[in-house]
Design a protein around this motif. Structure first.
Motif, short mmCIF file in Angstrom:
data_model
loop_
_atom_site.label_atom_id
_atom_site.label_comp_id
_atom_site.label_asym_id
_atom_site.label_seq_id
_atom_site.Cartn_x
_atom_site.Cartn_y
_atom_site.Cartn_z
N VAL A 559 37.75 38.53 41.45
CA VAL A 559 37.26 38.10 39.61
C VAL A 559 39.30 36.90 39.65
O VAL A 559 40.20 37.15 39.89
N VAL A 560 38.56 36.22 39.77
CA VAL A 560 39.95 34.65 39.86
C VAL A 560 39.54 33.87 37.28
O VAL A 560 38.95 34.13 37.23
N LEU A 561 41.22 34.40 37.72
CA LEU A 561 42.17 34.24 35.56
C LEU A 561 43.08 32.82 35.84
O LEU A 561 43.75 33.67 37.44
N GLY A 562 42.50 32.63 35.28
CA GLY A 562 43.95 30.92 35.07
C GLY A 562 45.26 32.07 34.60
O GLY A 562 45.37 33.31 33.97
N ALA A 563 46.50 31.62 34.98
CA ALA A 563 47.73 32.26 34.74
C ALA A 563 48.19 32.41 33.42
O ALA A 563 48.92 32.94 32.98
N ASP A 564 47.46 31.22 32.42
CA ASP A 564 47.94 30.86 31.34
C ASP A 564 47.31 31.57 30.17
O ASP A 564 47.08 32.48 29.21
N ILE A 565 46.19 32.53 30.62
CA ILE A 565 44.83 34.12 29.76
C ILE A 565 45.93 34.71 28.96
O ILE A 565 47.36 35.02 29.46
N SER A 566 45.81 34.80 28.40
CA SER A 566 45.70 36.14 27.01
C SER A 566 45.93 37.27 27.62
O SER A 566 45.20 37.74 28.30
N ASP A 567 46.69 38.81 28.12
CA ASP A 567 46.29 39.52 27.89
C ASP A 567 45.24 40.71 27.74
O ASP A 567 44.70 41.70 28.04
N ASP A 568 44.63 40.01 26.16
CA ASP A 568 43.42 40.53 26.42
C ASP A 568 42.50 40.69 27.10
O ASP A 568 41.19 41.16 27.73
N ALA A 569 42.29 39.18 27.62
CA ALA A 569 41.36 38.27 28.31
C ALA A 569 41.42 38.91 30.17
O ALA A 569 40.79 39.02 30.36
N PHE A 570 42.54 39.22 30.01
CA PHE A 570 43.34 39.35 31.35
C PHE A 570 43.05 41.01 31.48
O PHE A 570 42.55 41.66 32.41
N LYS A 571 42.97 42.20 30.86
CA LYS A 571 42.83 42.75 30.65
C LYS A 571 40.92 42.79 30.58
O LYS A 571 40.10 44.38 31.31
N ALA A 572 40.19 42.60 30.10
CA ALA A 572 38.84 42.35 30.42
C ALA A 572 37.99 42.14 31.26
O ALA A 572 37.72 42.67 32.17
N GLY A 573 39.18 40.97 31.68
CA GLY A 573 38.51 40.58 33.41
C GLY A 573 38.99 42.00 34.35
O GLY A 573 38.32 42.17 35.85
N ALA A 574 40.25 42.69 34.30
CA ALA A 574 40.84 43.64 35.05
C ALA A 574 39.24 44.66 34.93
O ALA A 574 39.18 45.05 35.71
N ASP A 575 39.14 45.90 33.88
CA ASP A 575 38.10 46.25 33.84
C ASP A 575 37.01 45.81 34.05
O ASP A 575 36.34 46.85 34.56
N ALA A 576 36.39 44.69 33.74
CA ALA A 576 35.10 44.32 34.45
C ALA A 576 35.13 44.43 35.98
O ALA A 576 34.12 45.00 36.73
N LEU A 577 36.31 44.11 36.49
CA LEU A 577 36.41 44.41 38.11
C LEU A 577 36.59 45.85 38.47
O LEU A 577 35.24 45.92 39.56
N VAL A 578 37.26 46.35 37.94
CA VAL A 578 36.97 48.19 38.19
C VAL A 578 35.43 48.31 38.06
O VAL A 578 35.41 49.08 38.94
N ALA A 579 34.62 48.25 37.43
CA ALA A 579 33.88 48.97 36.27
C ALA A 579 32.66 48.68 37.38
O ALA A 579 31.89 49.13 37.97
N LYS A 580 32.75 47.09 38.16
CA LYS A 580 31.72 46.37 38.65
C LYS A 580 32.03 46.55 40.25
O LYS A 580 31.08 47.62 41.02
N ALA A 581 33.44 47.13 40.57
CA ALA A 581 33.93 46.99 42.13
C ALA A 581 34.34 48.64 42.15
O ALA A 581 33.76 49.45 43.90
N LEU A 582 34.81 49.18 41.78
CA LEU A 582 35.02 50.66 41.78
C LEU A 582 33.96 51.55 40.65
O LEU A 582 34.05 53.00 41.12
N GLY A 583 33.33 51.58 40.26
CA GLY A 583 32.30 51.92 39.58
C GLY A 583 33.01 53.03 38.01
O GLY A 583 32.83 53.74 37.84
N GLY A 584 33.88 52.34 37.69
CA GLY A 584 34.85 52.99 36.98
C GLY A 584 36.22 53.22 37.05
O GLY A 584 36.16 54.05 38.39
N ARG A 585 36.95 53.96 35.95
CA ARG A 585 38.06 54.87 36.53
C ARG A 585 38.17 56.46 36.35
O ARG A 585 37.06 56.88 36.12
#
Length: 756
Positions: A559-585
């Motif tokens: 996932v490619v995120l901009g350095a200027d995004i908010s913490d909430d947007a970063f969290k959403a991107g990270a969680d979506a990637l973990v859910a998709k690629a790792l099947g969740g925590r």
């Protein structure tokens, strides 16, 4: 006015099909609410047409209240779905209704009622289309007037595979040549809907009918029938004309002559992939599995869509094994499909083909042996089916020897160490730790650190950070920590990240930050390593560089995120990637089980003192675990560290013992002594002094444990002399330690008491 909610309006098809006792409210004009109910005794056709017309009219002139009133008339329980469909389509209102449905989605006040009406209408159309009487009537109309033929064609296309039995009967019976020819044309026109029913029945027909069906199958352009056609052509005793027709159909479908069992295995694997094109109605909850019956003709068993693909894969691979019992691929497909089918069985799931046959899928998995299960495991990884992967590993742990498990070092079990699901990584490590390899292999260095990580607490999600800027690295690490991730030591490049991740037994994902050129270079370098080939990656790009890096996300693991995004947007991107690629925590239940399994596996490794798996490789993870775990698990971790010949391990155990209290302290002192006896004392002066003080002040079982540790550490014996002189005074009794039995105090016990 009151408008029913969507949940109140959408009717389950099974209930709709059985419902009765309908009443219809009278209808008012534009925007007015419906009036009194109609007299009992069946729907008033004219009023339903009027309601449908008003619904369309009010939608088109943007009067949602009037449209909702008309919709509620048509949605009344007194109007059967099939009745609604007959009224609307019979009055040529179908197209206008569809246009109104599309427009209503933008009208908030009527959108729910309109959606429910659309669902009810489609349910009614489906019920009508699949009614046997209407299908039979439509088949007869195929040779009537042109308008009747057009109506018949529309009805039969709407009926889909449900129309195949009636059409096929005309071909098999052959009583009316005109109707037979029309039925053949209709089946060809239906293409995908007719392919599987025809294919599954052709072998049971007489030669004349087989010839005809082969011709149809060859014209469908749908290769699902190729295995059956080859099977038919290769069956002994089949007449030459049938063999020729079958092979003509095979070639027409773009296939070539090959053993039928291989074609069956190929088609079974296609079903194992759950390709939706192989189901007639993939969005419905039930499917049909067709067969030819001697007296009833073509008939279907109803099966839940949830297990349909796996049951079909089992049926086809079983036929492959009937034709060639040595077909290893067919056996692996059967076992894989059975494992997945069994895992999907639950209340309400129907499988008339393989359910209730006595033995479990795991029985066949273990019976099939490690060679087959390696193939099943590889299939699971190819399909990204984590459940199948885990079931395969479980079977391998029960059956595989060292040679069968590792082979040349490139087996599926070894590859599973790099699978992008932490549960699979742990279970692969447990599986490989269940054997004692004679020589190292690619990935053997990952096994023991993974086991230590499982003991440390596998619910943690570890994230690497690659950044040339210290400030950026700290900011990203802080954001990761706030989101519940455990950041590893920041790395300046991909090579350093690989070294850090290896010491940690891997990472769950990595964040790469920098300018466009730096990010692209480090991303490619990470992907070129074994540990980073499939790892999920978050690219934090400068805003000006982001557009040029977005294509990196095409692999589905980035996932490619901009350095200027908010913490909430970063969290959403990270969680979506973990859910998709790792099947969740990792869940708490799995994590707890992995701790126990990890302790057990590392204990075997420590006691075996092998040359491939070394308990010392677990040191880093176990030292961390000693800080995070509690109670019996903490004591087990200390016992494992006592097998490691290092200053760090022994001192970590001593610190843990000195910091503990009560029974936990007593139990932790035992590993202190065990490590010292094995490898000599490595305690610091401060630690030695602290144990000396503990020996002086403690009583009961704690004193005994402290004394044993003191002695094992080889501390000066003068301490023992001092304790004897001060504590073992003849005739002086000491009160028992709290909780100790009377007469069993640590010093001055019952043995010192004068006899009465």
């Amino acid at each position: 006015m009151h408008v029913l909610k969507r949940s109140q309006l959408i009717l389950p098809l099974a209930i709709v099909a059985m419902s009765g006792g309908w009443t219809l409210p009278a209808l008012a004009q534009d925007g007015a609410a419906p009036a009194a109910a109609r007299p009992e005794g069946g729907s008033d056709h004219a009023k339903l047409v009027e309601a449908a017309t008003l619904f369309v009219h009010n939608i088109m002139i943007a009067k949602p209240d009037g449209a909702a009133a008309a919709a509620n008339v048509l949605l009344a329980d007194s109007v059967e779905p099939s009745e609604l469909a007959m009224v609307i389509d019979g009055a040529d209102l179908g197209k206008r209704m569809d246009d109104a449905f599309r427009r209503s989605r933008r009208m908030t006040d009527v959108a729910d009622a309109s959606a429910a009406l659309e669902t009810k209408l489609e349910a009614g159309r489906q019920l009508l289309a699949r009614k046997i009487e209407r299908i039979e009537e439509a088949v007869k109309m195929l040779v009537g007037p042109m308008r009747g033929q057009m109506i018949a064609s529309d009805r039969l296309m709407a009926a889909g595979e449900y129309a195949v039995p009636a059409l096929m009967r005309q071909i098999v019976e052959g009583r009316d040549l005109g109707l037979e020819a029309a039925s053949m044309r209709m089946l060809v026109q239906m293409r995908r809907q007719s392919a599987l029913p025809l294919a599954l029945s052709v072998k049971s027909l007489d030669p004349a009918a087989q010839r005809k069906i082969c011709v149809i199958l060859g014209q469908l352009g749908y290769p699902v029938s190729v295995p059956v056609l080859l099977d038919l052509a290769q069956t002994k005793g089949v007449t030459p004309d049938v063999t020729g027709a079958a092979m003509d159909a095979v070639r027409a479908l773009g296939a070539t002559d090959q053993p039928a069992h291989k074609a069956y295995a190929d088609q079974a694997y296609a079903f194992l992939t759950a390709d939706p094109s192989l189901a007639a109605y993939p969005s419905e909850s039930m499917q049909n599995v067709w067969k030819w019956t001697e007296f009833g003709g073509l008939a279907a068993d109803r099966i839940s869509t949830k297990v349909y693909f796996d049951a079909m894969a089992m049926m086809l691979s079983r036929r492959a094994l009937e034709l060639d019992a040595s077909d290893d691929r067919a056996l692996a497909i059967f076992v894989a499909a059975d494992l997945r089918r069994e895992a999907s069985m639950a209340d309400g799931v129907i499988d008339p083909l393989f359910d209730g046959q006595g033995r479990s899928a795991q029985f066949y998995a273990t019976t099939a042996g490690p060679h087959t299960m390696q193939a099943v495991l590889q299939m699971g990884m190819d399909l990204s089916d984590t459940g199948l992967v885990r079931a395969s590993l479980a079977a391998l742990r029960e059956t595989a020897s060292a040679s069968a498990m590792i082979g040349d070092g490139s087996t599926a079990v070894v590859k599973a160490l790099d699978y992008t699901d932490r549960r699979v990584q742990f279970e692969a490590a447990f599986t490989l730790a269940s054997i004692t390899p004679k020589a190292s292999f690619a990935g053997s260095e990952q096994v023991v650190p993974l086991l230590a990580q499982a003991v440390r607490g596998g619910s943690e999600t570890y994230a690497g950070v690659i950044s040339r800027g210290t400030e950026d690295a700290q900011r990203i690490a802080g954001a990761l920590r706030a989101l519940g991730f455990m950041p590893l030591t920041a790395a300046r490049d991909a090579k350093e990240f690989g070294e850090i991740a290896a010491r940690n037994a891997g990472a769950d994902m990595v964040v790469i930050a920098g300018n466009g050129a730096q990010v692209r270079s480090q991303y490619q370098a990470v992907r070129a390593t074994r540990i980073g080939a499939k790892i999920p990656v978050i690219v934090v790009a400068q805003p000006a560089d982001k557009a040029g890096l977005d294509k990196l996300a095409d692999d589905g693991r980035t996932v490619v995120l901009g350095a200027d995004i908010s913490d909430d947007a970063f969290k959403a991107g990270a969680d979506a990637l973990v859910a998709k690629a790792l099947g969740g925590r990792l869940g708490a239940a799995d994590s707890s089980r992995y701790v126990n399994d990890g302790v057990e596996a590392l204990t075997r490794i420590g006691q075996a003192s092998g040359s491939v798996y070394k308990i010392a490789d677990a040191e880093s993870g176990l030292v961390d675990a000693l800080r995070t775990q509690e109670g019996a698990v903490k004591v087990s971790v200390a016992a494992l560290l006592s097998m490691v010949d290092s200053t760090r391990s022994q001192r970590a155990i001593i610190d843990a013992a000195l910091a503990a209290e009560g029974d936990e302290q007593t139990m932790l002192l035992a590993p202190v002594g065990q490590g010292a006896r094995r490898f000599g004392s490595k305690a610091t002066t401060a630690q030695a002094d602290a144990i000396r003080e503990l020996v002086k002040k403690s009583t009961g079982s704690l004193a005994d444990a402290a004394a044993a540790a003191f002695g094992a550490l080889g501390l000066p014996s003068s301490e023992a002399v001092d304790l004897i002189i001060k504590s073992r005074v003849p005739g002086v009794r000491v009160a028992p330690a709290e909780g100790a039995p009377a007469g069993d105090a640590g010093s001055g016990g019952a043995a010192d008491a004068p006899k009465k």
